[in-house]
Design an enzyme around this catalytic site. Structure first.
Site, PDB file in Angstrom:
ATOM      1  N   ASP A  35       0.819  -1.208   0.000  1.00 48.21           N
ATOM      2  CA  ASP A  35       0.000   0.000   0.000  1.00 48.21           C
ATOM      3  C   ASP A  35       0.858   1.265   0.000  1.00 48.21           C
ATOM      4  OD1 ASP A  35      -2.208  -1.594   0.014  1.00 48.21           O
ATOM      5  OD2 ASP A  35      -2.697  -1.294   2.131  1.00 48.21           O
ATOM      6  N   ALA A  36       1.972   1.220   0.706  1.00 50.05           N
ATOM      7  CA  ALA A  36       2.837   2.408   0.796  1.00 50.05           C
ATOM      8  C   ALA A  36       3.359   2.810  -0.575  1.00 50.05           C
ATOM      9  CB  ALA A  36       3.994   2.153   1.759  1.00 50.05           C
ATOM     10  N   ASP A  39       0.532   4.353  -2.562  1.00 48.30           N
ATOM     11  CA  ASP A  39       0.281   5.716  -2.089  1.00 48.30           C
ATOM     12  C   ASP A  39       1.337   6.688  -2.616  1.00 48.30           C
ATOM     13  OD1 ASP A  39      -0.883   4.646   1.220  1.00 48.30           O
ATOM     14  OD2 ASP A  39      -1.927   4.809  -0.718  1.00 48.30           O
ATOM     15  N   GLU A 124     -23.703 -17.423  -9.090  1.00 51.86           N
ATOM     16  CA  GLU A 124     -22.963 -16.372  -8.399  1.00 51.86           C
ATOM     17  C   GLU A 124     -23.782 -15.853  -7.227  1.00 51.86           C
ATOM     18  OE1 GLU A 124     -23.750 -13.816 -12.367  1.00 51.86           O
ATOM     19  OE2 GLU A 124     -22.327 -12.926 -10.994  1.00 51.86           O
ATOM     20  N   LYS A 126     -25.859 -13.536  -4.713  1.00 51.54           N
ATOM     21  CA  LYS A 126     -26.740 -12.379  -4.903  1.00 51.54           C
ATOM     22  C   LYS A 126     -26.348 -11.322  -3.876  1.00 51.54           C
ATOM     23  CE  LYS A 126     -31.583 -11.018  -5.315  1.00 51.54           C
ATOM     24  NZ  LYS A 126     -31.496  -9.879  -4.392  1.00 51.54           N
ATOM     25  N   ASP A 128     -26.141  -7.935  -1.708  1.00 50.82           N
ATOM     26  CA  ASP A 128     -27.159  -7.080  -1.103  1.00 50.82           C
ATOM     27  C   ASP A 128     -26.711  -5.627  -1.241  1.00 50.82           C
ATOM     28  OD1 ASP A 128     -28.946  -7.114   2.092  1.00 50.82           O
ATOM     29  OD2 ASP A 128     -29.543  -6.568   0.070  1.00 50.82           O
ATOM     30  N   GLU A 184     -23.855  -4.549  -9.395  1.00 49.28           N
ATOM     31  CA  GLU A 184     -24.332  -4.203  -8.058  1.00 49.28           C
ATOM     32  C   GLU A 184     -23.241  -3.417  -7.340  1.00 49.28           C
ATOM     33  OE1 GLU A 184     -27.323  -5.439  -7.555  1.00 49.28           O
ATOM     34  OE2 GLU A 184     -27.784  -5.298  -5.418  1.00 49.28           O
ATOM     35  N   TYR A 236     -22.436  -7.990 -13.165  1.00 48.19           N
ATOM     36  CA  TYR A 236     -23.113  -9.271 -13.332  1.00 48.19           C
ATOM     37  C   TYR A 236     -23.730  -9.468 -14.714  1.00 48.19           C
ATOM     38  CZ  TYR A 236     -27.314  -6.539 -12.070  1.00 48.19           C
ATOM     39  OH  TYR A 236     -28.321  -5.613 -11.991  1.00 48.19           O
ATOM     40  N   LYS A 300     -28.383 -18.527 -13.660  1.00 48.57           N
ATOM     41  CA  LYS A 300     -28.773 -18.092 -14.992  1.00 48.57           C
ATOM     42  C   LYS A 300     -28.417 -19.177 -16.011  1.00 48.57           C
ATOM     43  CE  LYS A 300     -27.801 -13.222 -13.958  1.00 48.57           C
ATOM     44  NZ  LYS A 300     -26.970 -12.033 -14.265  1.00 48.57           N
ATOM     45  N   LYS A 324     -33.239 -17.630  -2.702  1.00 46.32           N
ATOM     46  CA  LYS A 324     -33.007 -16.838  -1.504  1.00 46.32           C
ATOM     47  C   LYS A 324     -32.691 -17.740  -0.312  1.00 46.32           C
ATOM     48  CE  LYS A 324     -33.538 -12.936  -1.723  1.00 46.32           C
ATOM     49  NZ  LYS A 324     -34.690 -12.020  -1.728  1.00 46.32           N
ATOM     50  N   CYS A 418     -63.132   3.688  12.556  1.00 44.68           N
ATOM     51  CA  CYS A 418     -61.858   3.970  11.896  1.00 44.68           C
ATOM     52  C   CYS A 418     -60.970   4.795  12.825  1.00 44.68           C
ATOM     53  CB  CYS A 418     -62.107   4.726  10.596  1.00 44.68           C
ATOM     54  SG  CYS A 418     -60.611   5.340   9.799  1.00 44.68           S
ATOM     55  N   CYS A 421     -60.820   8.554  11.028  1.00 39.14           N
ATOM     56  CA  CYS A 421     -61.975   9.435  10.852  1.00 39.14           C
ATOM     57  C   CYS A 421     -63.165   9.094  11.730  1.00 39.14           C
ATOM     58  CB  CYS A 421     -62.411   9.442   9.390  1.00 39.14           C
ATOM     59  SG  CYS A 421     -63.192   7.895   8.853  1.00 39.14           S
ATOM     60  N   CYS A 448     -62.756   0.814   6.332  1.00 40.14           N
ATOM     61  CA  CYS A 448     -63.441   2.024   6.788  1.00 40.14           C
ATOM     62  C   CYS A 448     -64.381   2.454   5.680  1.00 40.14           C
ATOM     63  CB  CYS A 448     -62.410   3.115   7.078  1.00 40.14           C
ATOM     64  SG  CYS A 448     -63.104   4.782   7.153  1.00 40.14           S
ATOM     65  N   CYS A 454     -62.535  10.234   4.917  1.00 41.23           N
ATOM     66  CA  CYS A 454     -61.473   9.750   5.800  1.00 41.23           C
ATOM     67  C   CYS A 454     -60.147  10.302   5.286  1.00 41.23           C
ATOM     68  CB  CYS A 454     -61.450   8.224   5.809  1.00 41.23           C
ATOM     69  SG  CYS A 454     -60.060   7.503   6.717  1.00 41.23           S
TER      70      CYS A 454
END
Length: 788
Positions: A35-36, A39, A124, A126, A128, A184, A236, A300, A324, A418, A421, A448, A454
């Site tokens: 990383d250095a 950077d 693959e 899914k 979130d 995503e 995707y 798919k 799911k 109700c 109302c 109602c 209402c």
């Protein structure tokens, strides 16, 4: 060599090297420098660009910090709709999906000696997060957009440019000139935790979960805020593509990876549903160890030709499904039950819970759906209940831990009045209609009876009335509608058209300019199409497509208002129950008063016209007899009766001997017919339906509208992709005016296809079948020619 030339060469080298490191880090997951060192290179590039600002380009790695804040997001119309996926919550749902795919592809089925042909799938996780569209032209990122409603999203170009692993310029070569990447954008777990820690340190409110954090970050009007959020992309798929792509889904994703776009490291190929199940089980055991949140697995069909052959339903592809994970559950206490009032007056019980974390989200409310669900659960206030997020999204109460019920637990009672109302609350009735009889039972819902008196119903009715797909009054958001109702300025949708400048400018958040803009938007809405107006009225069970169907088939509001349920049931996909809902709505005196007020206050309906010839010509005497729902008279028997008697009056007057002479008409059917017409109300009802058929020009003896002389009479056309010079709806209307039928799918009976930018599977199928294809220019020229 000048200093400027030397700086330009060094800047180009640094950009190339940093882009290569980004690719190895984000896409290949194989960082090649510490990383250095990264950077150090980045700092040198920034320094040189500061010294030579004329050399800064939009695709430089330094240009991800965000520009000036935006006033609002623009809209982007997706040339290829971003459809949602069907869900499989149980293993059997996945098995059924695989069966439908194999049947759709006409593959050999299994038998006692084998399992039949297997389909190759891509697998693959899914993610979130938030679905986005990235448009590249000549390899340069030119636009980013949210999914929105699938057809129209928000332009978030400035924000997506700040996401570190989204290439501003594609790598390598061979990419299409125009390439729309679907993916995503999500927030990794560690980044989410760090963000929330910063929020708390700064006195802010922590985000509930990584998905909310990602969505909120992308919808910041100030791109600098987005730039400070730890967001990542996972590609995707693709939408529009002006160029050649591999012939498999996995091949396309591998190509995207080669062009610098990150794809899922868990991407795998599976042969048949058994390997799909194994993948799902494996990823499920590793779910918590993944660096990001997932809520399932996407399967798919891998071969693109097979995807095109399977095509789409109205809202989802037939070649993909999301399996799911089971909902995650927790226990908590039910503190109370409140009752909410919806647009149609339905009273919905809502559980107020002791806040509890469920799948990373704090849940304090859960729907109880209706009182039948309350009774089924046996739930009481004070109970300890099991809560889950159905599909990892909607909180619901799964059950009660009865042994923990306290002595002071209270039953849940539906209110007699109700809660908004004070009007009476009544239980709905279910009317089931079958051959020759109606059965009435109690429904699950309570309503109602206050209607627009209402405030809850009035507010929801007006919110629906002004929505984008209805009257499309821009600037009338939920909060503004609430103010108008609360201040007594609006008591029905018609009152919107009497609002004055003085009334609006006094509302919270309004000044002179915003008031004039709202008044202009209201004025602009006075000329809606008939279809928009019907949808805006909020008729129960009448969505946007049914509203379009009513308008297209019946042609005028006057006909729709008086159409009998039996006549409406001749419309495709309008069953008798929906037909009765439509008819009942227009029989209601209050609804008619509101419609009369709207018309009196300047609403001018557009695109009214004649009865559609296809609808006018769909009625036969046999079909009419079948619509009467006479017990034991099916379609075949109805045809025999029509052939024998030729008119309704002859049928009503037919005696027993006449009926017994009809070949293959059973004695039971003959008696049923005689008994039916011996009841005067049945005979009168049949006569009233026939009278309306005559009035509308739909009677089987009516002179039908001649459409054979129209240039495209008898032809079937299909529109696909987007059109720039007109909307798809306008194009469809122009074709129908010329006598064509406009279908939603391509078949061997299709005469021609109009393919605009973004055309996908329909264009491919038309090409395979050798069907004539017109681009927009040719289509516009043809319309001009045929219209003379």
């Amino acid at each position: 060599m000048t200093d400027a030339q030397s700086a330009a060469e060094r800047i180009a080298a640094l950009r190339s090297e940093i882009d290569a490191h980004n690719y190895r880090y984000y896409v290949l997951d194989e960082p090649s420098v510490p990383d250095a060192e990264y950077d150090r290179l980045f700092s040198e590039l920034k320094r040189l660009e500061n010294e030579h600002p004329e050399l800064v380009t939009p695709e430089s790695p330094t240009q991800r910090v965000g520009g000036e804040a935006l006033a609002a997001f623009g809209q982007v119309k997706h040339e290829v709709p971003m459809l949602s996926l069907g869900n499989a919550f149980e293993e059997q749902d996945l098995v059924d999906f695989d069966r439908r795919v194999r049947e759709g592809l006409d593959l050999p089925a299994g038998d006692l000696f084998g399992g039949g042909a297997e389909v190759e799938y891509s697998c693959e996780p899914k993610l979130d997060g938030l679905a986005v569209s990235l448009l590249y032209e000549n390899g340069q990122l030119v636009r980013g957009a949210t999914r929105g409603d699938g057809s129209t999203g928000e332009d978030i170009s400035a924000n997506v440019r700040t996401v570190r692993n989204i290439p501003l310029k594609l790598q390598g070569s061979g990419w299409p000139v125009v390439l729309e990447v679907r993916g995503e954008i999500f927030m990794p777990k560690t980044g989410f935790e760090a963000l929330n820690a910063r929020q708390l340190e700064n006195g802010g409110k922590p985000f509930a979960n990584p998905r909310n954090a990602a969505a909120g970050s992308l919808r910041q009007l100030d791109p600098k805020i987005t730039a400070g959020r730890p967001l990542e992309l996972c590609a995707y798929g693709v939408g529009r593509s002006d160029g050649e792509l591999p012939d498999t889904h996995i091949g396309i994703l591998q190509a995207l990876k080669g062009w610098g776009l990150p794809i899922s490291r868990e991407l795998k190929r599976a042969h048949g549903v058994a390997e799909c199940r194994a993948y799902f089980d494996d990823i499920g055991t590793r779910r918590d160890a993944l660096a990001y949140e997932i809520d399932g697995v996407v399967f798919k069909v891998n071969t693109m030709a097979q995807q095109r052959a399977l095509g789409f339903r109205a809202r989802e592809p037939r070649w993909a499904i999301a399996r799911k994970f089971p909902a995650r559950e927790e226990i908590t206490e039910l503190l109370g039950v409140e009752f909410q009032v919806g647009r149609t007056g339905a009273i919905t019980p809502v559980a107020r819970l002791k806040p509890v974390q469920v799948a990373g989200v704090t849940v304090s409310n859960a729907t109880l759906h209706n009182m039948d669900e309350v009774a089924r659960l046996g739930v009481m206030v004070g109970d300890t209940v099991i809560v889950r997020r159905a599909g990892d999204v909607i909180p619901q109460i799964l059950g009660v831990i009865a042994e923990r019920r306290p002595a002071d637990a209270r039953a849940v009672q539906i209110p007699q009045q109700c809660p908004v109302c004070g009007s009476a609350v009544e239980r709905t009735q279910l009317i089931k209609r079958s051959k020759g009889k109606e059965s009435i039972s109690e429904g699950a819902a309570y309503r109602c009876i206050g209607r627009l008196s209402c405030q809850a119903q009035l507010k929801q009715a007006i919110i629906h009335f002004v929505s984008r797909r209805a009257m499309d009054i821009d600037g009338l958001g939920d909060k503004i509608v609430e103010q108008l109702v609360d201040k007594g300025l609006v008591s029905s949708p018609a009152d919107l058209y009497t609002l004055t400048f003085e009334q609006i400018v006094e509302l919270d958040g309004f000044a002179e300019l915003s008031t004039r803009n709202l008044l202009a938007a209201i004025e602009h809405s006075r000329r809606p199409t008939l279809a928009r107006f019907i949808y805006a009225l909020g008729i129960p069970d009448v969505g946007e497509e049914t509203a379009k169907l009513l308008a297209r088939a019946l042609g005028t509001l006057a006909r729709i208002q008086v159409a009998l349920p039996e006549l409406l049931s001749w419309l495709p996909e309008v069953g008798l129950e929906v037909a009765h809902e439509i008819h009942s709505f227009f029989q209601d005196t209050h609804n008619l008063e509101v419609i009369e007020q709207l018309l009196a206050r300047g609403i001018e309906l557009q695109e009214e016209g004649e009865l559609h010839p296809d609808f006018a010509g769909c009625v036969s005497l046999a079909g009419f007899i079948d619509k009467l729902n006479i017990p034991f008279i099916a379609a075949t028997g109805a045809q025999r009766l029509a052939d024998r008697f030729g008119s309704l009056e002859s049928l009503i007057d037919a005696d027993w001997l006449d009926l017994r002479q009809i070949e293959r008409l059973t004695e039971k059917a003959a008696r049923s017919l005689r008994d039916f017409f011996d009841q005067p109300e049945n005979a009168e009802r049949a006569r009233s339906i026939e009278a309306q058929l005559r009035e509308f020009g739909m009677h089987w003896h009516s002179e039908k509208q001649q459409v054979e002389g129209l240039p495209l009479a008898g032809q079937t056309w299909v529109l696909t992709g987007s059109l720039e010079s007109m909307s798809r709806d306008v194009g469809k209307a122009r074709l129908e005016e010329l006598g064509a039928k406009v279908a939603g799918s391509v078949s061997a009976k299709t005469n021609a296809v109009v393919a605009g930018p973004g055309a996908g599977s329909k264009l491919a199928k038309a090409t395979e079948l050798g069907i004539k294809v017109l681009d927009e220019a040719a289509f516009v020229a043809l319309l001009a020619e045929l219209n003379g």
